[in-house]
Design a protein around this motif. Structure first.
Motif, PDB file in Angstrom:
ATOM      1  N   VAL A 124       5.901 -31.981  21.747  1.00 18.46           N
ATOM      2  CA  VAL A 124       7.318 -31.607  21.693  1.00 18.46           C
ATOM      3  C   VAL A 124       7.513 -30.680  20.506  1.00 18.46           C
ATOM      4  N   THR A 125       8.329 -29.647  20.689  1.00 18.69           N
ATOM      5  CA  THR A 125       8.599 -28.715  19.597  1.00 18.69           C
ATOM      6  C   THR A 125      10.095 -28.494  19.421  1.00 18.69           C
ATOM      7  N   VAL A 126      10.498 -28.261  18.170  1.00 20.09           N
ATOM      8  CA  VAL A 126      11.881 -27.935  17.844  1.00 20.09           C
ATOM      9  C   VAL A 126      11.907 -26.893  16.741  1.00 20.09           C
ATOM     10  N   SER A 127      12.991 -26.117  16.714  1.00 21.19           N
ATOM     11  CA  SER A 127      13.295 -25.235  15.585  1.00 21.19           C
ATOM     12  C   SER A 127      14.495 -25.850  14.885  1.00 21.19           C
ATOM     13  N   SER A 128      14.367 -26.161  13.603  1.00 18.69           N
ATOM     14  CA  SER A 128      15.398 -26.983  12.980  1.00 18.69           C
ATOM     15  C   SER A 128      15.531 -26.711  11.489  1.00 18.69           C
ATOM     16  N   THR A 129      16.760 -26.897  10.981  1.00 19.76           N
ATOM     17  CA  THR A 129      16.991 -26.883   9.542  1.00 19.76           C
ATOM     18  C   THR A 129      16.987 -28.296   8.979  1.00 19.76           C
ATOM     19  N   GLY A 130      16.646 -29.278   9.806  1.00 17.00           N
ATOM     20  CA  GLY A 130      16.473 -30.621   9.262  1.00 17.00           C
ATOM     21  C   GLY A 130      16.841 -31.765  10.175  1.00 17.00           C
ATOM     22  N   ASN A 131      18.118 -31.917  10.525  1.00 17.40           N
ATOM     23  CA  ASN A 131      18.564 -33.085  11.275  1.00 17.40           C
ATOM     24  C   ASN A 131      17.909 -33.195  12.646  1.00 17.40           C
ATOM     25  N   HIS A 132      17.902 -32.099  13.371  1.00 17.89           N
ATOM     26  CA  HIS A 132      17.319 -32.091  14.709  1.00 17.89           C
ATOM     27  C   HIS A 132      15.818 -32.378  14.625  1.00 17.89           C
ATOM     28  N   GLY A 133      15.171 -31.763  13.629  1.00 17.93           N
ATOM     29  CA  GLY A 133      13.743 -31.966  13.454  1.00 17.93           C
ATOM     30  C   GLY A 133      13.402 -33.395  13.073  1.00 17.93           C
ATOM     31  N   ALA A 134      14.192 -33.984  12.176  1.00 21.63           N
ATOM     32  CA  ALA A 134      13.935 -35.362  11.752  1.00 21.63           C
ATOM     33  C   ALA A 134      14.114 -36.330  12.909  1.00 21.63           C
TER      34      ALA A 134
ATOM     35  N   ALA B  54       7.848 -42.755  17.853  1.00 22.80           N
ATOM     36  CA  ALA B  54       8.034 -43.966  18.650  1.00 22.80           C
ATOM     37  C   ALA B  54       7.403 -43.829  20.037  1.00 22.80           C
ATOM     38  N   ALA B  55       7.406 -42.604  20.571  1.00 23.09           N
ATOM     39  CA  ALA B  55       6.877 -42.358  21.910  1.00 23.09           C
ATOM     40  C   ALA B  55       5.382 -42.074  21.912  1.00 23.09           C
ATOM     41  N   GLY B  56       4.802 -41.792  20.739  1.00 25.32           N
ATOM     42  CA  GLY B  56       3.392 -41.431  20.664  1.00 25.32           C
ATOM     43  C   GLY B  56       3.103 -40.038  21.164  1.00 25.32           C
ATOM     44  N   ILE B  57       4.075 -39.125  20.983  1.00 22.59           N
ATOM     45  CA  ILE B  57       3.923 -37.733  21.411  1.00 22.59           C
ATOM     46  C   ILE B  57       3.858 -36.842  20.171  1.00 22.59           C
ATOM     47  N   PRO B  58       2.890 -35.935  20.058  1.00 24.06           N
ATOM     48  CA  PRO B  58       2.839 -35.025  18.904  1.00 24.06           C
ATOM     49  C   PRO B  58       4.107 -34.170  18.808  1.00 24.06           C
ATOM     50  N   CYS B  59       4.521 -33.902  17.575  1.00 21.25           N
ATOM     51  CA  CYS B  59       5.746 -33.133  17.339  1.00 21.25           C
ATOM     52  C   CYS B  59       5.479 -32.028  16.321  1.00 21.25           C
ATOM     53  N   VAL B  60       5.916 -30.805  16.651  1.00 21.86           N
ATOM     54  CA  VAL B  60       5.804 -29.666  15.734  1.00 21.86           C
ATOM     55  C   VAL B  60       7.199 -29.114  15.481  1.00 21.86           C
ATOM     56  N   VAL B  61       7.563 -29.008  14.203  1.00 24.58           N
ATOM     57  CA  VAL B  61       8.884 -28.518  13.810  1.00 24.58           C
ATOM     58  C   VAL B  61       8.734 -27.184  13.098  1.00 24.58           C
ATOM     59  N   PHE B  62       9.434 -26.163  13.581  1.00 27.51           N
ATOM     60  CA  PHE B  62       9.484 -24.864  12.905  1.00 27.51           C
ATOM     61  C   PHE B  62      10.770 -24.800  12.099  1.00 27.51           C
ATOM     62  N   THR B  63      10.640 -24.471  10.799  1.00 28.40           N
ATOM     63  CA  THR B  63      11.806 -24.416   9.929  1.00 28.40           C
ATOM     64  C   THR B  63      11.704 -23.203   9.018  1.00 28.40           C
ATOM     65  N   VAL B  64      12.609 -23.104   8.031  1.00 23.48           N
ATOM     66  CA  VAL B  64      12.611 -21.974   7.093  1.00 23.48           C
ATOM     67  C   VAL B  64      12.585 -22.495   5.660  1.00 23.48           C
ATOM     68  N   ALA B  65      12.204 -21.613   4.742  1.00 22.34           N
ATOM     69  CA  ALA B  65      11.984 -22.015   3.350  1.00 22.34           C
ATOM     70  C   ALA B  65      13.243 -22.539   2.672  1.00 22.34           C
ATOM     71  N   GLN B  66      14.426 -22.015   3.051  1.00 24.88           N
ATOM     72  CA  GLN B  66      15.667 -22.386   2.373  1.00 24.88           C
ATOM     73  C   GLN B  66      16.089 -23.827   2.609  1.00 24.88           C
ATOM     74  N   VAL B  67      15.527 -24.466   3.617  1.00 26.79           N
ATOM     75  CA  VAL B  67      15.889 -25.846   3.929  1.00 26.79           C
ATOM     76  C   VAL B  67      15.526 -26.747   2.747  1.00 26.79           C
ATOM     77  N   PRO B  68      16.430 -27.648   2.338  1.00 25.07           N
ATOM     78  CA  PRO B  68      16.135 -28.533   1.202  1.00 25.07           C
ATOM     79  C   PRO B  68      14.844 -29.305   1.394  1.00 25.07           C
ATOM     80  N   GLN B  69      14.137 -29.519   0.297  1.00 26.45           N
ATOM     81  CA  GLN B  69      12.870 -30.258   0.351  1.00 26.45           C
ATOM     82  C   GLN B  69      13.070 -31.651   0.933  1.00 26.45           C
ATOM     83  N   THR B  70      14.237 -32.251   0.683  1.00 26.57           N
ATOM     84  CA  THR B  70      14.529 -33.568   1.242  1.00 26.57           C
ATOM     85  C   THR B  70      14.367 -33.562   2.756  1.00 26.57           C
ATOM     86  N   MET B  71      14.866 -32.516   3.390  1.00 24.36           N
ATOM     87  CA  MET B  71      14.779 -32.413   4.843  1.00 24.36           C
ATOM     88  C   MET B  71      13.328 -32.255   5.299  1.00 24.36           C
TER      89      MET B  71
END
Length: 425
Positions: free
Chosen positions: A138-148, A156-173
């Protein structure tokens, strides 16, 4: 029970699309220069009102949003992916409402979901659909909430997940997304995320939970239906739909999904009450589109990175426009200073620390009331989409320095007065 789900159609023209093409948007609208998402179509014909009400009220009880499984696009034999999402509190904000001059202000506190945002609803349904379709990743492009949210559900499903984001997103995310086992990748620009995501979907058969087109059309149509359960929960608790539901918006997945839930309740005869949707934006694309009666959404100038980065887009989606058009809804925007002021007001009056983008739903309600477009006595629900703990560094910039004092009453008195402007001693 998925007997209501029939087909997937364009949100704008109703054209039916099937197969892998559902993630590409409507081909007919594309020919007209309009980027439009698709949406699941439910058919309630053939059932009496009594039967429909019985299905809604007396369905086999499940936890959280899966209580309303009959209204979600998942096959009966698929075990739902769930980590406890849904059933978030609806709070009558008497103190904040009084401060804002609103007698019937409620918030739906979606920060109480497992990954602290309403994206858990989209992700729960979307990842369950990915499981149903035997997705390899599963893949998503996210600034944090959607990706998390997606990362947690994939774990929970046992499916690999790849999130594409950008540098400006807070490290917390970024940390949050990685903590659930997602492979988080930073790309140079927002658009680069979509380019990579599309390649992986088209060439490697990954399953997308966000869109990958530019301009954006919105997210996975099956996942968007997860937001319908917000409306069902509001209805169940209030005993009726409110007059207005205010939702923070960028790609308007939440706005459109929540509106779909309201339409389901009316179409099934469970209620006759109509609710009007309110879009809370950063830059005002939907507001401008409504003013111009635009068939396609209008791009508006942006001024860089916003504290409301979760919804910081300069061009809205057509699904958001349709939710407002169909519901006779309203739209307004919130500036960064207005947003941060409201974030602190909510915390001080109601004890809730919400993400900056979340409180735009409250800012625009106050603006629309002040402009005479909403009756201050109306019953209003503002959606709080996420927790302020996603970006505490921004909030800290609007708060006083935490003083270090000597263990003396005089020193304490001085600090309280200087830093917090209170006289308690």
């Amino acid at each position: 029970m998925t007997f209501f789900t029939k087909k997937t159609v364009c949100v704008a023209c109703g054209h039916e699309v099937s197969g892998d093409e559902i993630f590409e948007g409507c081909p007919k609208c594309k020919e007209r220069g309009i980027s439009a998402n698709l949406s699941t179509k439910y058919d309630f014909s053939g059932y009496s009102q009594k039967e429909l009400k019985d299905i809604y009220y007396n369905a086999p009880k499940a936890k959280g949003l899966w209580t309303h499984r009959a209204f979600l696009p998942i096959d009966d034999d698929i075990e739902p992916v769930s980590i406890g999402e849904g059933n978030t509190p609806l709070i009558h904000c008497k103190s904040l409402g009084k401060a804002l001059g609103l007698k019937n202000l409620y918030i739906k506190n979606e920060s109480q979901n497992p990954t602290w945002s309403y994206k858990d609803r989209l992700a729960a349904v979307g990842v369950t659909r990915a499981k149903q379709e035997k997705a390899v990743a599963v893949t998503v492009s996210s600034t944090g909430n959607h990706g998390a949210a997606t990362a947690a559900m994939c774990a929970a499903a046992g499916i690999p997940c790849v999130v594409f984001t950008v540098a400006q997103v807070p490290q917390t995310m970024k940390t949050l997304m990685q903590s659930y086992g997602a492979s988080v990748i930073v790309t140079p620009t927002m658009e680069d995320r979509w380019i990579l995501s599309k390649k992986c979907v088209k060439e490697k058969n990954w399953y997308p939970l966000t869109g990958f087109l530019n301009p954006s059309i919105g997210s996975n149509p099956y996942g968007v239906d997860g937001y319908k359960t917000i409306t069902f929960e509001i209805f169940d608790e209030l005993g009726e739909l409110p007059d207005y539901i205010s939702v923070p918006c960028a790609h308007s997945d939440g706005l459109y999904g929540i509106w779909k839930g309201a339409k389901d309740l009316v179409e099934t005869g469970i209620t006759e009450k109509q609710t009007r949707m309110v879009a809370a934006e950063v830059y005002g694309s939907l507001k401008k589109s409504l003013e111009l009666h635009s068939e396609g959404t209008v791009a508006v100038p942006t001024d860089g990175w916003s504290v409301s980065f979760s919804i910081g887009g300069g061009k809205a989606t057509h699904q958001g426009y349709m939710a407002l058009k169909e519901s006779k809804g309203l739209a307004h925007y919130s500036s960064d200073p207005e947003t941060m002021e409201m974030q602190l007001l909510l915390g001080r009056h109601e004890g809730i620390y919400a993400e900056a983008s979340s409180v735009t739903s409250l800012v625009v309600i106050k603006k629309l009331v002040d402009e005479g477009k909403i009756d201050p006595n109306a019953k209003i629900v503002a959606i709080i989409t996420s927790s302020g703990l996603k970006d505490p560094a921004t909030t800290a910039g609007y708060l006083p320095e935490v003083p270090v004092i000597k263990p003396e009453i005089g020193s304490l008195k001085e600090a309280l007065e200087k830093y917090y402007h209170v006289d308690l001693l």
